[in-house]
Scaffold this active site. Structure first.
Site, mmCIF file in Angstrom:
data_model
loop_
_atom_site.group_PDB
_atom_site.id
_atom_site.type_symbol
_atom_site.label_atom_id
_atom_site.label_comp_id
_atom_site.label_asym_id
_atom_site.label_seq_id
_atom_site.Cartn_x
_atom_site.Cartn_y
_atom_site.Cartn_z
ATOM 1 N N SER A 105 0.715 -0.987 0.070
ATOM 2 C CA SER A 105 -0.082 -0.137 -0.057
ATOM 3 C C SER A 105 0.896 1.118 -0.031
ATOM 4 O O SER A 105 1.975 1.391 0.633
ATOM 5 C CB SER A 105 -0.944 -0.011 1.339
ATOM 6 N N GLN A 125 1.087 -0.318 -4.726
ATOM 7 C CA GLN A 125 -0.317 0.291 -4.802
ATOM 8 C C GLN A 125 -0.298 1.908 -4.998
ATOM 9 O O GLN A 125 0.334 2.562 -3.917
ATOM 10 C CB GLN A 125 -1.273 -0.288 -3.906
ATOM 11 N N THR A 153 -5.307 2.525 -7.789
ATOM 12 C CA THR A 153 -6.389 2.213 -7.608
ATOM 13 C C THR A 153 -7.176 3.435 -7.764
ATOM 14 O O THR A 153 -7.215 4.324 -7.565
ATOM 15 C CB THR A 153 -6.455 2.277 -5.794
ATOM 16 N N SER A 240 -12.180 -5.642 -9.135
ATOM 17 C CA SER A 240 -12.059 -5.412 -7.572
ATOM 18 C C SER A 240 -13.067 -4.437 -7.132
ATOM 19 O O SER A 240 -13.744 -3.560 -8.143
ATOM 20 C CB SER A 240 -10.823 -5.039 -7.102
ATOM 21 N N ARG A 245 -15.861 -1.956 0.036
ATOM 22 C CA ARG A 245 -15.721 -1.015 1.027
ATOM 23 C C ARG A 245 -15.807 0.361 0.288
ATOM 24 O O ARG A 245 -15.731 1.339 1.134
ATOM 25 C CB ARG A 245 -14.001 -1.037 1.594
ATOM 26 N N ASP A 273 -9.786 -9.834 -7.102
ATOM 27 C CA ASP A 273 -9.672 -10.135 -5.492
ATOM 28 C C ASP A 273 -11.243 -9.874 -5.108
ATOM 29 O O ASP A 273 -12.176 -9.816 -6.022
ATOM 30 C CB ASP A 273 -8.893 -9.120 -4.795
ATOM 31 N N VAL A 276 -12.140 -14.293 -1.715
ATOM 32 C CA VAL A 276 -11.471 -15.492 -1.851
ATOM 33 C C VAL A 276 -10.858 -16.088 -0.489
ATOM 34 O O VAL A 276 -10.038 -15.485 0.006
ATOM 35 C CB VAL A 276 -10.298 -15.412 -2.988
ATOM 36 N N ARG A 277 -11.313 -17.355 -0.452
ATOM 37 C CA ARG A 277 -10.999 -17.781 0.809
ATOM 38 C C ARG A 277 -10.469 -19.190 0.785
ATOM 39 O O ARG A 277 -10.014 -19.771 1.950
ATOM 40 C CB ARG A 277 -12.186 -17.959 1.784
ATOM 41 N N GLY A 296 -6.970 -10.378 0.057
ATOM 42 C CA GLY A 296 -6.810 -8.868 1.183
ATOM 43 C C GLY A 296 -6.925 -9.392 2.436
ATOM 44 O O GLY A 296 -5.954 -9.235 3.037
#
Lengths: 348, 348, 348, 348
Positions: A105, A125, A153, A240, A245, A273, A276-277, A296
């Site tokens: 970031s 980023q 972004t 994304s 958020r 993104d 995804v788990r 993330g």
């Protein structure tokens, strides 16, 4: 045996201060998009191939020329040093150890040079400021520290509204010393230092020229926007919704991915993104056209346990992906095309 | 009166040791595919015919030339002797008594010769080893004991991951003497004895040539794979996702069946398993193109009560099928085509 | 911070007498249409644009020539003076202060002249009597007080049945002095004073000729009816199911809007009400073809807190709309076309 | 005020013996079709017309030439005298008083002559025996008592299985004197007296010739069967799944109705039953092509309160229908075509 990856969120919830965990986990407004993210992958059904040789499974790929052991990498997130003292360094070392890649970031709490020194492959980023020239020192610093690409972004002209309930916010409880340490010199009070609200396709070219790095555009959900980015020189399109958020009720990335990938074709790489788990989520994303998948919140939750936990998280996910590919009859990542379906055939 | 078939699972849960019942009932990973199996049949709606003579209902059919009283048979499952001392023998006798057929696992706890001696019609389920020649003794033993066909399982290059929670596993609590008693000589330590991960269509022909028996390919979910199997000489295509125990999020067999049956046409027989619990499920499967339906967990749960319970289970299901056919206006199994629908007409 | 707008309904529930709150919140019959209204907006998903200059967001529009700061206005509701002593005056002042517009019920508890004196832009909602001439005094009084348009309610030939449970009704507990104060002279006992059950397209022309004002038809859900209204001279089509208070199981306005807007094209303005609670709902309605969105229950609930609360409600909603537009990459209201989708792309 | 019709089922549950209420309310097997019946109507959405003169609503229609005040009539049900001593007489008088029509079960507990003496318009529901001639006395008796049509039930070659749990069944607790009183002479022990399992289209013609009455075929769900019936001389097609009491998982009648009505066209009248509980259900059925709607369980539940309760039930439903038609802009029953929709427009 239980699934260790399933425990990460709850472990983080218990370990972290309430304002911090709330901030990391929350979505914008009603939280609709945030809460749907994982389910949107899980509602696809898989049509595995059989009678194929799956002795060797090859999960290797490249992203913008960088070799990855597995098409799973770490998305940029903030407040990593609030989650664990090692912060971005732990994240970088874990990705390096597993042949993955980390996106750092621009608000990172660790100097870029220290990140570069880990030997990890990393991208920066980027948020651009209203006066673009004020972003140049940070970009130059990242280039000098070895960033291999820039991730612009584009879904955050303003920060999406979240509802925090009672009590202090994360910003009131976080040591400012671990925020934005790479903003040198500190131009935050300069005219034009505020976040740009007028980003356009031309910024892609400007970034590439200014830094000499390939540019990935993060936050794309529409095929037409993906085309615009490609035509403006983007090397990668990152599907994304910012983890739910920003604009609540945004389409899920699982639903947006295939149309974007089709629009982009082979003219740029497509990443995704959001929610995804598991290895099954990854294989679904690959099937729908993603070249790589970024995580993330999951690495952030793992980061509570430091570098080793992040590394295990990545390794477990790689193992799950290998398992999913093998049971799907896919030796190579490209074999996944057509594997995930939705509609009458699936019973959904 | 309550439905006796509905009680079998709960009876088994109470009668069997926790690790054993958990093993029999569990699905891979999140258990999505396992948990959807039955519901996928139940979401079809039926369009019964009226004003047809249903005085006599004929449920007879043949599978690869073997006559069945009813198109319901028993799928291969392991650990039958852990469920009941009579194990495979009880299963074989019950199917013989009801004019059904049993598929015996290559891991069965009962010698093939003893199974053959029951007079039951039986097929052998086969896993091939990496070195195919190491499978030959077991195949020869089954041929000698009267197996009428081979069922090659193709969805298990590795065993799907399940989460067992705390406590010992079924393997730690099961007497090894009741596992794989037909592996004579014991080649499990020989080089190449591990399960093959390179199965291909050629193995179908190899099996047929080696044994002189027709070969059924079990674990097919895709129409294109079904075509490949038929072209390689398969006599039967068995639509299965291994009870949701292998690739989680696999499509339900209820959804996969019709496309596979259409692809196969009359070139091979098509069977199905997965979540079948009632005569209504069976009639739905027949309507969607199955020639016969195999049951996995239901006979295992019934086996807790021994041969008589398995027999009653089969008889009850036959009675339910007759009832469903009669109330659907179907005298013969072939009359079921078009009976089960999904879509606007159904209100779903 | 919590969302203040979310608290309004509960605050009203606690502040108001049971019969009054029940009356305001209830729907007809089973309440199906009333309960679905908000969810029908929320099930759309948004496809935000990126890389557009969203520095300035312009929410201005006009409705029948009247300028609005934002395409959100107040629908006609009754019993406002039962909710708060200031009633329609508070509502009018709040809309004036925020650059909005208020539609006043013909059953309003406040003289039209007093409403006009606030300086607010206002329209009159009209029910016609069986003998149309008996409606003329009220219309004349509204014209004299500065009403800029007439809103003819066409979905109420009779009042929809609601179930009130035990206890007194709102009519038994409300001071009659605050009902229908503009019915001067009081013709309610005259022959033909009952509500018309024979409204037809000709009434649109009659109203326009009688008053010289543009006529909006409120309660349209069908494209064919919208065409009939336009051909009869309607200046606006208001898609509404009367808050679910008339024909239960009426289609949601969120579902009805786009077909009506398409049928109307540019020949009249199209508005909508029903279940709108947030800026995301508003942006969805705009995307589907509404020129402006009217709120019924939300300002009524806010009115419990008087003029300032209604004003805050409108301001908060405007802020949410600006945020939604900015995060959607829409500078102007017209940019929202195509933003809201439903179907395969959305995962719904 | 609460909705009285909503209370009928609960009142019956409390008033009736457990085995009786269970029998009346239960569905076959899992009860899927029975439980979906009402919801299948309720998931349609309505697109009301506006600006139509709805001063007068005309609900009159005819069924096979018999005039009805309203297209709502009473379906045949058994055990009416177990529900209330007046049984079929109360039902007949209530329908006569409201201008409705009653279909009397061939198992009725009241002599046909007594039913005819009430002056009610009535039809006879018929099961045919294996030896058709054994049905002739009962048919003749009904003709003599003034039955105006015959309703041949075709969905019951055998009685659908229901699960009753513990305790005695309704048959063990019901006075046999109130069952099948019209079977004179008692031929139930004669060879061929068992219910026919070989009904065919020819039985329609046989019935018509034998009795001189028009024949309605009850239990049709498929368009092709409806065509067969029409070609065999049926005057009416009654879409029914026997209240979910025969083939479980049968399609809902709400879903089956429109395709059947389209197949029949104007060559016969089309009726429907199943889950109709409100005027909104009725208007939906009319919109989908029903000429009249029959109620099974609702009048049975009302019958607990005797003739007056059945009459109120019918009157309330008529009032609801008038209200639904008026609020839908429909003056005549035929205006309902196109009113009920399902699909993208509805948000479902």
């Amino acid at each position: 045996m239980d699934r260790w990856l399933n425990s990460l969120e709850e472990t983080a919830r218990q370990a972290l201060a309430v304002p911090l965990f709330r901030y990391l986990s929350q979505g914008a407004r009603d939280g609709t998009t945030a809460s749907e993210a994982h389910a949107a992958w899980a509602e696809f059904r898989l049509l595995p191939h059989v009678l194929r040789d799956v002795t060797e499974i090859d999960t290797r790929t490249t992203v913008l020329g960088t070799e990855l052991t597995c098409p799973v990498a770490v998305a940029p997130t903030t407040l990593q040093r609030a989650v664990h003292p090692d912060g971005e360094l732990a994240m970088a070392r874990a990705t390096a150890a597993t042949g993955s890649l980390v996106v750092v970031s621009s608000n990172a709490g660790t100097p870029f040079a220290d990140i570069g020194a880990t030997g990890a492959d990393w991208w920066l980023q980027v948020y651009l400021s209203a006066d673009r020239t004020l972003s140049e020192p940070l970009l130059a610093s990242a280039v000098a520290a070895g960033a291999k690409a820039l991730v612009l972004t584009v879904d955050t002209p303003v920060v999406g509204t979240k509802y925090d309930g009672a009590g202090p916010t994360v910003w009131e409880t976080t040591d400012p010393a671990i925020l934005r340490v790479n903003a040198e010199p500190d131009l935050s009070e300069a005219p034009g230092a505020e976040k740009a609200t007028d980003l356009g396709p031309h910024d892609i070219g400007w970034l590439a020229e200014t830094t000499g790095l390939p540019v990935v555009v993060k936050g794309v959900l529409r095929p037409d926007d993906a085309r615009r980015c490609v035509q403006a020189g983007a090397a990668g399109i990152w599907v994304s919704n910012h983890g739910g958020r920003q604009l609540d009720r945004s389409v899920s990335t699982a639903a947006a991915l295939a149309p974007v990938a089709e629009a982009v074709g082979s003219e740029a790489e497509v990443y995704v993104d959001g929610g995804v788990r598991s290895g099954l989520d990854v294989v679904t994303a690959l099937s729908l056209g993603a070249r790589a998948v970024f995580l993330g919140r999951l690495p952030l939750y793992a980061l509570v346990g430091g570098e080793s936990a992040v590394q295990r998280m990545l390794t477990d996910l790689q193992d799950e992906l290998v398992d999913a590919l093998r049971l799907s009859g896919c030796r190579h990542l490209g074999d996944t095309r057509g594997l995930a379906v939705r509609g009458p055939l699936t019973g959904l």
